[in-house]
Design an enzyme around this catalytic site. Structure first.
Site, PDB file in Angstrom:
ATOM      1  N   ASP A 450      39.265  40.521  47.310  1.00 34.61           N
ATOM      2  CA  ASP A 450      39.186  39.612  46.174  1.00 34.61           C
ATOM      3  C   ASP A 450      39.163  38.161  46.657  1.00 34.61           C
ATOM      4  O   ASP A 450      39.504  37.858  47.813  1.00 34.61           O
ATOM      5  CB  ASP A 450      40.413  39.858  45.280  1.00 34.61           C
ATOM      6  CG  ASP A 450      40.160  39.532  43.816  1.00 34.61           C
ATOM      7  OD1 ASP A 450      39.183  38.822  43.533  1.00 34.61           O
ATOM      8  OD2 ASP A 450      40.963  39.970  42.969  1.00 34.61           O
ATOM      9  N   ASP A 514      35.467  40.931  35.288  1.00 35.76           N
ATOM     10  CA  ASP A 514      36.803  41.356  34.847  1.00 35.76           C
ATOM     11  C   ASP A 514      36.769  41.885  33.422  1.00 35.76           C
ATOM     12  O   ASP A 514      37.740  42.461  32.957  1.00 35.76           O
ATOM     13  CB  ASP A 514      37.793  40.191  34.940  1.00 35.76           C
ATOM     14  CG  ASP A 514      38.392  40.093  36.333  1.00 35.76           C
ATOM     15  OD1 ASP A 514      38.137  40.994  37.148  1.00 35.76           O
ATOM     16  OD2 ASP A 514      39.111  39.112  36.608  1.00 35.76           O
TER      17      ASP A 514
HETATM   18  C1  DGJ Z   1      40.794  39.446  39.920  1.00 36.27           C
HETATM   19  C2  DGJ Z   1      40.023  40.722  39.924  1.00 36.27           C
HETATM   20  O1  DGJ Z   1      38.745  40.517  39.406  1.00 36.27           O
HETATM   21  C3  DGJ Z   1      40.797  41.786  39.163  1.00 36.27           C
HETATM   22  O2  DGJ Z   1      40.051  42.976  39.106  1.00 36.27           O
HETATM   23  C4  DGJ Z   1      42.114  42.001  39.837  1.00 36.27           C
HETATM   24  O3  DGJ Z   1      41.922  42.560  41.102  1.00 36.27           O
HETATM   25  C5  DGJ Z   1      42.886  40.693  39.937  1.00 36.27           C
HETATM   26  N1  DGJ Z   1      42.090  39.660  40.534  1.00 36.27           N
HETATM   27  C6  DGJ Z   1      44.145  40.865  40.732  1.00 36.27           C
HETATM   28  O4  DGJ Z   1      44.789  39.691  40.942  1.00 36.27           O
END
Ligand code: DGJ
Length: 709
Positions: A450, A514
């Site tokens: 991430d 997300d």
């Molecule tokens: C952002 C990501 O896009 C989410 O899927 C998740 O992993 C969060 N970060 C976790 O902090």
């Protein structure tokens, strides 16, 4: 070759010709489009004679692959450099072809007085028709050479192109498309966010006003780069137009010492005569066969269970083991432990940088959880965000100087975090050691990598370093992949802020957004499908009430959207009704049964009325096809529209079945089930089409066509 001579280089792939003309100004695109015989290349030159407009200069300055001041170009330049104010006007007149085949050429241009040389590296991929080009510049002089801009390529467009489609977006709503006329002037997108970005995906499609998904010419362009970028489409006063892409450099970011080179990221481009969908299919084929590793290509994409929206930061082994059991029961094949497993990470204010398992939460480490997950038959994946650090972490307390920053300006925090300076070797070594030791200690076969913030101040010891930071990230990923070749990596960045071919060359899947809201997702997935195939596109069944939009959507619809990507789930399975669990289970087995087709077939976006979204996946041999139609909102007309099953073989006959949702009912349900199993010719299916049954908003239908012998 030297001034006043001309040379034609005709590259050809299965269905495209890319013809370059090199004259005393340098190389430019003479023709790029449907294949024409290489032997006719000289006729193209004759046909291309240009007639000058009144009141113009004595010579029309060509749109070079890298237009310069020295060539006298008056549009957007492809190269901007100087040596303490000099050499900005270099004339790259000494031109050599270093390599040449039917699909590949390297052209070198030099100005020995200025001490500068340029190299174009161009490949037209034979099988997929995708053009790949980049440009490098070398300092052959004694003093430093400042590079302000060096494009990957400037590609002239034919005169019939009059529109461009660009991509914009935001967190949780990426890959929105917008069409705009290509008027005289410049369509310009500059991204300074330090990552590919949510809001300015480095892609562009140039086309005509009449181009549709299935008809008309379209040229697609994508810069494979995960840092800052600059993409432009210019229509000049004389009517000529071009697309240009490259890395956006910050002042002083690249000053080449004597003998050093700067190489631009790669520009990927393709062309189609038959609309946007077939253009996308070329990019899909390229990603599937040329960018992805063979292991990923061969391995069916496993169904994910991701813990994020189920538990967020509230980790405990027992709950996670229960979720793992439930996930395995419904058919998950890979369990991904998201954010929250490491030191002090009870919320997003602390812990980033301290990549050690939190022993308060996991007293025996991750072994009990991982053993449990593996015991269910699933693989285990782990979330990391290596480039980041929370000020509230041991790493930051011990190394406050390890971050990217502006010299005097105060830090700008985003999600309570700062960005580590990967251009510093000790930082890279620390991250490599931490991740390597986690991968060595635990049976982890997947990393969700991430990166959750823009980089406002990409300074390393006072010098701008976004370019170097991006290269350092690629190098770190490469090194880890070399050491752990079987570990797959997902590129995630607050959802889809780092999705591009640059990162995809080092990763295996992207986290699209997300937002797991199935309706928003349909549009996001439609946008991403312009350049990315479904097998790399993470697509999850989210919670009943979407945590981002709060929209409540049925399991039928959520599943119908998720099966068309690399499917996964991201919800608390203990909260499902037994009916929802059964539906999810059935959807997962439907995905498993059809994933070969879904991940190798040709993706066709269908043009529909505004209230709907539809697409199809048709196998290469046209023996199987899946059609998806979602009614998003109430329609204007009372009678449903007709779905045309296009893209199939008109000569073949097919069985038609409604495969989703199970037990579909509607006012006209009888009509649809009456058709199930019937045989229709491809001609009838695609030309006459099927009037859909009456559907409610927020419902989807999925049809399967199978050719009969
Ligand atoms: C952002 C990501 O896009 C989410 O899927 C998740 O992993 C969060 N970060 C976790 O902090």
């Amino acid at each position: 070759m030297h001034a006043h001579s001309e040379k034609i280089i005709a590259l050809e792939s299965n269905s495209t010709s890319f013809i370059i003309n090199i004259n005393d100004s340098g190389p430019s695109v003479l023709y790029w489009g449907e294949k024409i015989a290489a032997s006719t290349a000289t006729q193209v030159v004759t046909m291309h004679q240009r007639n000058m407009g009144p009141g113009t200069a004595s010579k029309e300055v060509p749109i070079l692959l890298c237009p310069t001041h020295g060539s006298g170009f008056m549009g957007q330049h492809g190269l901007s450099l100087h040596r303490s104010g000099h050499n900005w006007d270099m004339h790259l007149s000494d031109i050599h072809i270093l390599e040449q085949t039917a699909q590949h050429v390297i052209i070198k241009l030099s100005d020995s007085n200025a001490g500068v040389s340029l190299q174009h590296n161009i490949t037209l991929d034979k099988e997929t028709d995708v053009l790949i080009c980049n440009t490098s510049v070398t300092n052959n002089g004694a003093d430093g050479l400042t590079i302000d801009w060096c494009n990957a390529g400037t590609l002239a467009l034919p005169s019939f192109i009059d529109q461009v489609t660009g991509f914009h977006g935001r967190w949780a709503n990426e890959f929105q498309t917008h069409k705009t006329d290509l008027n005289i002037g410049v369509y310009l997108r500059e991204n300074l966010r330090g990552r590919t970005s949510h809001d300015s995906f480095p892609g562009l499609v140039a086309h005509t006003k009449n181009t549709t998904e299935q008809n008309g010419p379209a040229y697609g362009f994508h810069l494979g780069w995960s840092g800052n970028h600059r993409i432009a489409a210019e229509k000049m006063f004389d009517g000529r137009s071009f697309v240009q892409m490259g890395e956006k450099l910050i002042a002083g970011e690249v000053i080449l010492p004597s003998g050093a080179s700067y190489c631009s990221p790669k520009l990927y481009a393709a062309f189609s005569t038959s609309g946007f969908s077939s253009l996308s299919q070329k990019f899909h084929r390229f990603v599937r066969t040329k960018l992805l590793t063979e292991e990923v290509r061969k391995k069916p994409r496993p169904v994910h269970y991701n813990t994020w929206e189920a538990v967020y930061f509230n980790h405990d082994t027992l709950t996670l083991q229960t979720l793992a059991d439930k996930a395995a029961e419904v058919g998950a094949e890979r369990f991904v432990l998201d954010d929250g497993w490491f030191s002090a990470r009870r919320d997003d204010t602390a812990g980033l940088g301290d990549w050690f398992v939190d022993h308060d939460v996991y007293p025996e480490g991750l072994h009990p959880l991982i053993d449990h997950v593996l015991g269910t038959g699933m693989e285990f994946g782990l979330w990391v965000e290596p480039e980041m650090v929370n000020p509230n972490s041991d790493l930051y307390r011990n190394h406050p100087d390890w971050i990217l920053k502006a010299t005097d300006a105060p830090h700008i925090r985003s999600r309570n975090q700062l960005v580590l300076d990967l251009t510093k070797e000790p930082v890279r070594e620390y991250l490599y050691e931490r991740i390597d030791s986690l991968l060595s200690e635990y049976k982890i076969s997947y990393l969700k990598w991430d990166m959750n913030r823009d980089i406002h101040h990409p300074g390393s010891d006072g010098v701008a370093a976004n370019s170097a930071q991006t290269h350092a990230l690629y190098a770190l990923l490469k090194r880890l992949r070399e050491k752990h070749p079987t570990v797959e990596i997902e590129s995630c960045s607050s959802g889809g802020a780092r999705i591009d071919y640059g990162i995809l060359a080092h990763t295996d899947r992207v986290w699209t957004s997300d937002s797991n809201d199935a309706l928003d997702r349909l549009n996001i997935q439609r946008g991403i499908s312009f350049f990315f195939p479904s097998n790399v596109m993470g697509s999850h069944v989210g919670p009943r009430d979407c945590h981002i939009t709060r929209r409540i959507l049925s399991m039928d619809l959520r599943a119908a959207t998720a099966i068309f990507g690399h499917m996964g789930m991201e919800l608390n399975l203990t909260e499902l009704t037994s009916e929802e669990t059964e539906t999810l289970k059935t959807a997962i087995s439907l995905y498993k049964k059809n994933r070969d087709l879904l991940h190798s077939g040709n993706h066709i976006r269908l043009d529909t009325k505004d209230h709907a979204s539809a697409f199809a996946v048709v196998s290469e041999c046209q023996n199987e096809a899946v059609f998806s139609y979602t009614q998003i909102k109430t329609c204007d007309e009372t009678a449903p529209e007709t779905l045309f099953f296009i893209g199939i073989n008109h000569e073949k006959s097919y069985t038609l079945d409604l495969i989703w949702p199970l037990g579909f009912t509607s006012k006209t349900a009888g009509d649809i089930s009456r058709l199930n199993g019937h045989i229709f010719s491809g001609d009838v299916l695609s030309k006459v089409g099927l009037q859909l049954p009456h559907m409610h908003p927020e419902t989807a239908l999925v049809f399967m066509l199978k050719a009969i012998d």
